[in-house]
Design a protein around this motif. Structure first.
Motif, PDB file in Angstrom:
ATOM      1  N   ASP A  54       0.824  -1.209   0.000  1.00 44.09           N
ATOM      2  CA  ASP A  54       0.000   0.000   0.000  1.00 44.09           C
ATOM      3  C   ASP A  54       0.863   1.266   0.000  1.00 44.09           C
ATOM      4  OD1 ASP A  54      -2.229  -1.587   0.092  1.00 44.09           O
ATOM      5  OD2 ASP A  54      -2.612  -1.297   2.233  1.00 44.09           O
ATOM      6  N   PHE A  82       0.265   5.871   0.148  1.00 44.03           N
ATOM      7  CA  PHE A  82      -0.680   6.976   0.305  1.00 44.03           C
ATOM      8  C   PHE A  82      -0.079   8.242  -0.288  1.00 44.03           C
ATOM      9  CE2 PHE A  82       1.819   7.173   4.201  1.00 44.03           C
ATOM     10  CZ  PHE A  82       2.008   8.534   4.425  1.00 44.03           C
ATOM     11  N   THR A  99       3.724   9.846  -3.689  1.00 44.88           N
ATOM     12  CA  THR A  99       3.181   8.746  -2.900  1.00 44.88           C
ATOM     13  C   THR A  99       4.306   8.117  -2.101  1.00 44.88           C
ATOM     14  OG1 THR A  99       3.471   7.159  -4.709  1.00 44.88           O
ATOM     15  CG2 THR A  99       1.323   8.254  -4.531  1.00 44.88           C
ATOM     16  N   ASP A 150       2.762   2.967   2.762  1.00 44.80           N
ATOM     17  CA  ASP A 150       1.751   3.058   3.812  1.00 44.80           C
ATOM     18  C   ASP A 150       1.869   1.829   4.711  1.00 44.80           C
ATOM     19  OD1 ASP A 150      -0.364   3.840   5.330  1.00 44.80           O
ATOM     20  OD2 ASP A 150      -1.874   3.744   3.742  1.00 44.80           O
ATOM     21  N   GLU A 195       1.438  11.952   8.635  1.00 44.96           N
ATOM     22  CA  GLU A 195       1.148  11.517   7.269  1.00 44.96           C
ATOM     23  C   GLU A 195       1.106  12.680   6.284  1.00 44.96           C
ATOM     24  OE1 GLU A 195      -3.417  10.600   6.935  1.00 44.96           O
ATOM     25  OE2 GLU A 195      -2.773  10.273   9.013  1.00 44.96           O
ATOM     26  N   THR A 243       6.333   5.287   7.732  1.00 43.55           N
ATOM     27  CA  THR A 243       5.307   6.225   7.274  1.00 43.55           C
ATOM     28  C   THR A 243       3.981   5.482   7.151  1.00 43.55           C
ATOM     29  OG1 THR A 243       5.945   5.783   4.964  1.00 43.55           O
ATOM     30  CG2 THR A 243       6.939   7.689   6.051  1.00 43.55           C
ATOM     31  N   SER A 244       2.891   6.140   7.571  1.00 45.08           N
ATOM     32  CA  SER A 244       1.602   5.455   7.531  1.00 45.08           C
ATOM     33  C   SER A 244       0.466   6.461   7.578  1.00 45.08           C
ATOM     34  CB  SER A 244       1.475   4.491   8.709  1.00 45.08           C
ATOM     35  OG  SER A 244       0.222   3.818   8.672  1.00 45.08           O
ATOM     36  N   SER A 245      -0.601   6.133   6.892  1.00 45.16           N
ATOM     37  CA  SER A 245      -1.833   6.921   6.971  1.00 45.16           C
ATOM     38  C   SER A 245      -2.776   6.355   8.023  1.00 45.16           C
ATOM     39  CB  SER A 245      -2.542   6.931   5.605  1.00 45.16           C
ATOM     40  OG  SER A 245      -3.012   5.621   5.277  1.00 45.16           O
TER      41      SER A 245
END
Length: 503
Positions: free
Chosen positions: A45, A47, A60, A63, A202, A229-231
Motif C-alpha cells: 500500500d 498513500f 506517494t 503506507d 502523514e 510512514t503510515s496513513s
C-alpha cells in the motif's frame, strides 16, 4: 516556419522551477526505512502526500501496517545493545556530520518542506537551520553524560551512580515542523545511545525520509533509526506501545491524542514525554514599547502561518494602548503577502489542509456572529490551495471558542484589559500552559507577572522562545517532560545505582 511555438518571456524560468521542484521531490526515498534498508510496505500500500498550496498530490509513499511497525521495532531492539556500547564521542560525531550535511543541503530541504507543508521558503530555510542546531547541541551533550561517586554517610559503602540509555524509543512527530520536531527528538536519543522507531505525520513525511537518508550517509548504523510512514497511525502505534521491547515514547501533537497515548503506554509503564497543545496568551502592558510589541505579536502569531503550538492565541492589550496596538497590528498583518511559498515575496503560505482551513473559518465565523469585528481579513484568501487571509479581530467576547481552542491559523483576536490582575487571570484561565508572552518596560512588573503566569515558557519582550539550548515544554495539559537544552537528553537516560562495600 516549422510550426513549433516559441516560448514566451518567463516561460523557461517557470518550467525550470517546476523541473527543479520535481527533481527535489523525486530524490527522496519513499519506502519504509527499516534496519538500514529501504523497502515497500508489506501490503504494497501507498498513500498520497499533498501540496497544500495547490491542493494536488505531490508524491506517494509507503503506507505501513502493523507488521511493518513491528519489524521496525525488532530492528531497533536488535540494534540497541551494540548502539548503546558505542563510545559517546562516536555517537556525537555522527550527529555532527549530520548537522553539516543538513547545512550543505539546506536549499533542497527547505524547498521540500515548503512543497509538502506550505510555509514560505525563507521560513523553511529557518526551520532547516534550527533543526540542524539540535544535532549540533546534542553532539556536544553526548560526551557530557555524567554519573557520581560518593561515600555512604556511615562510611561502610561506596555509592556509584551511572547513566544508561532508556532503550528503544517510539518518536511521533507532527506535520507543522516536519524536520525540527524530528531532530529535537532524534538528537538526544542518538546522543544517549537509544535506538528508535520514528512515525512522522502523514501530511509531511518527506522531510523525515530525507533526514533518514542523511543520517545513514553520516554513518548512523542500520537499525538505530527506523522510519515508518503510515496513513493509519492507530494501526502502527498501538501495537508498539503494547510491545514489551519498547521502553520510551516521545510525542508532539494534540492533547486529545496525548491522553490516549498515555493510557496505551500504561500497560508497559513506558517512559513518556509529551509536547501537547497550547493556548498562548500575549500580554501587552500600558508601558510596553508598542513598535516592539507589534513586531513580537506578528512573530508569535504568524510564525509557521499560525500553525504552531507556541503561536499567540489570545492577545490581551491594556485598554489605554489597545486602539493604537490593534491599528498597527492590522496594518502590518493586512499587508502581508499570501501565496505559494515558493514564490518570491510571499510571507504567508497555505494552511495544511481543508480541515485546517475549515476550523479557522469556523472559529472566526463564531466570533463575528457573537459581535467581534474584523479589522483585516476574516475570510479565505484567493488561490487553489488552502489559503486564509491574515486576520485581526477586536471586541471578541470572553466566551468565544477561539479564546479557548488552538486556532492554528493566521488569526489574532485582541481583547482589552484594565489592570494587571485581570490580564493574569485571563491568561491563566485555560487547561493549557505551554508558553506566554509579555511586553513591558518595567522590570519589577516583568518579574511579578512572569512569576504568576502558569506556563512552562515565557517570552519577555520577545515573540519567539524556541532555542535548542533551552528546555522546551509546558505544564498542565500542555505536556510532560522537556525537549532541548540539558534537560532534553535526560528524557532518554535512566539512572543506575551500584552499592559496594568500602573494603
Amino acid at each position: 516556419m516549422d510550426g513549433r511555438r516559441c516560448p514566451r518571456a518567463g516561460e523557461n524560468t517557470v518550467t525550470a522551477q517546476a523541473e527543479h521542484e520535481r527533481a527535489v521531490v523525486d530524490a527522496v526515498p519513499t519506502g519504509l526505512h527499516i534496519a538500514g534498508d529501504w523497502r515497500p510496505a508489506a501490503s504494497g500500500d501507498v498513500f498520497e502526500v499533498e501540496d497544500p498550496s495547490v491542493a494536488r498530490p505531490l508524491r506517494t509513499v509507503a503506507d505501513a501496517g502493523t507488521d511493518d511497525a513491528l519489524d521496525a521495532l525488532t530492528a531497533a531492539h536488535e540494534a540497541q545493545e551494540s548502539w548503546a556500547a558505542r563510545p559517546p564521542r562516536e555517537r556525537g560525531e555522527i550527529l555532527r556530520r549530520s548537522y553539516e550535511l543538513i547545512h550543505e543541503r539546506i536549499d533542497d530541504l527547505a524547498l521540500l518542506m515548503t512543497l509538502e507543508m506550505g510555509k514560505p521558503l525563507a521560513e523553511a530555510r529557518g526551520e532547516v537551520a534550527y533543526a540542524a542546531e539540535f544535532f549540533r547541541w546534542f553532539a556536544e551533550e553526548a560526551v557530557r553524560i555524567d554519573g557520581g561517586y560518593a561515600t555512604s554517610p556511615d562510611g561502610k559503602d561506596r555509592l556509584l551512580v551511572m547513566r544508561r540509555p532508556v532503550g528503544p524509543a517510539l518518536l511521533i512527530t507532527p506535520w507543522n515542523f516536519p524536520l525540527a520536531m524530528g531532530t529535537r527528538k532524534i538528537g538526544p536519543a542518538v546522543a544517549a545511545g537509544c535506538t528508535m522507531v520514528v512515525k512522522p505525520a502523514e501530511q509531511t513525511p518527506l522531510s523525515m525520509l530525507a533526514l533518514a537518508g542523511i543520517m545513514a550517509e553520516a554513518g548512523l548504523p542500520g537499525g538505530v533509526l527506523n522510519v515508518v510512514t503510515s496513513s493509519r497511525p492507530g494501526e502502527v502505534v498501538e501495537p508498539l506501545l503494547r510491545d514489551g521491547r519498547l521502553r520510551k515514547l516521545s510525542f508532539t501533537g494534540s492533547t486529545a491524542v496525548g491522553r490516549l497515548l498515555i493510557a496505551q503506554s500504561a500497560e508497559q509503564v513506558l517512559r513518556v514525554s509529551l509536547e501537547l497543545g497550547g493556548n498562548a496568551p500575549f500580554i501587552v502592558c500600558e508601558d510596553a514599547d508598542l513598535e516592539a510589541a507589534v513586531e513580537g505579536a506578528v512573530q508569535a502569531k504568524m510564525r509557521n502561518i499560525g500553525e504552531a503550538c507556541t503561536a499567540a492565541n489570545r492577545l490581551y492589550v491594556h485598554e489605554s494602548v489597545a486602539p493604537e496596538f490593534t491599528r498597527r497590528l492590522a496594518e502590518r498583518m493586512g499587508a502581508m503577502v499570501v501565496g505559494r511559498g515558493t514564490e518570491p515575496g510571499v510571507e504567508v503560505g497555505p494552511l495544511i489542509d481543508e480541515d485546517g482551513r475549515g476550523k479557522v473559518g469556523r472559529l472566526v465565523g463564531q466570533a463575528l456572529d457573537a459581535g467581534a469585528k474584523a479589522l483585516t481579513g476574516g475570510e479565505p484568501a484567493p488561490g487553489d490551495g488552502y489559503f486564509y487571509a491574515p486576520t485581526v479581530l477586536v471586541d471578541v467576547p470572553a466566551d468565544a471558542p477561539m479564546l479557548h481552542e488552538e486556532i492554528f491559523g493566521p488569526v489574532a483576536p485582541v481583547v482589552a484589559f484594565s489592570d494587571e490582575d485581570e490580564a493574569v487571570a485571563a491568561a491563566n484561565a485555560t487547561p493549557y500552559g505551554l508558553v506566554s508572552y509579555l511586553y513591558t518596560e518595567n522590570l519589577r512588573r516583568a518579574f511579578r507577572i512572569s512569576e504568576r503566569l502558569d506556563t512552562g515558557m515565557i517570552g519577555l519582550n520577545k515573540g519567539v522562545v524556541s532555542n535548542p539550548a533551552a528546555p522546551f515544554g509546558g505544564v498542565k495539559q500542555s505536556g510532560l517532560g522537556r525537549e532541548g537544552g540539558r534537560a532534553g537528553i535526560e528524557e532518554f537516560l535512566e539512572t543506575r545505582y551500584l552499592a559496594m562495600p568500602a573494603s
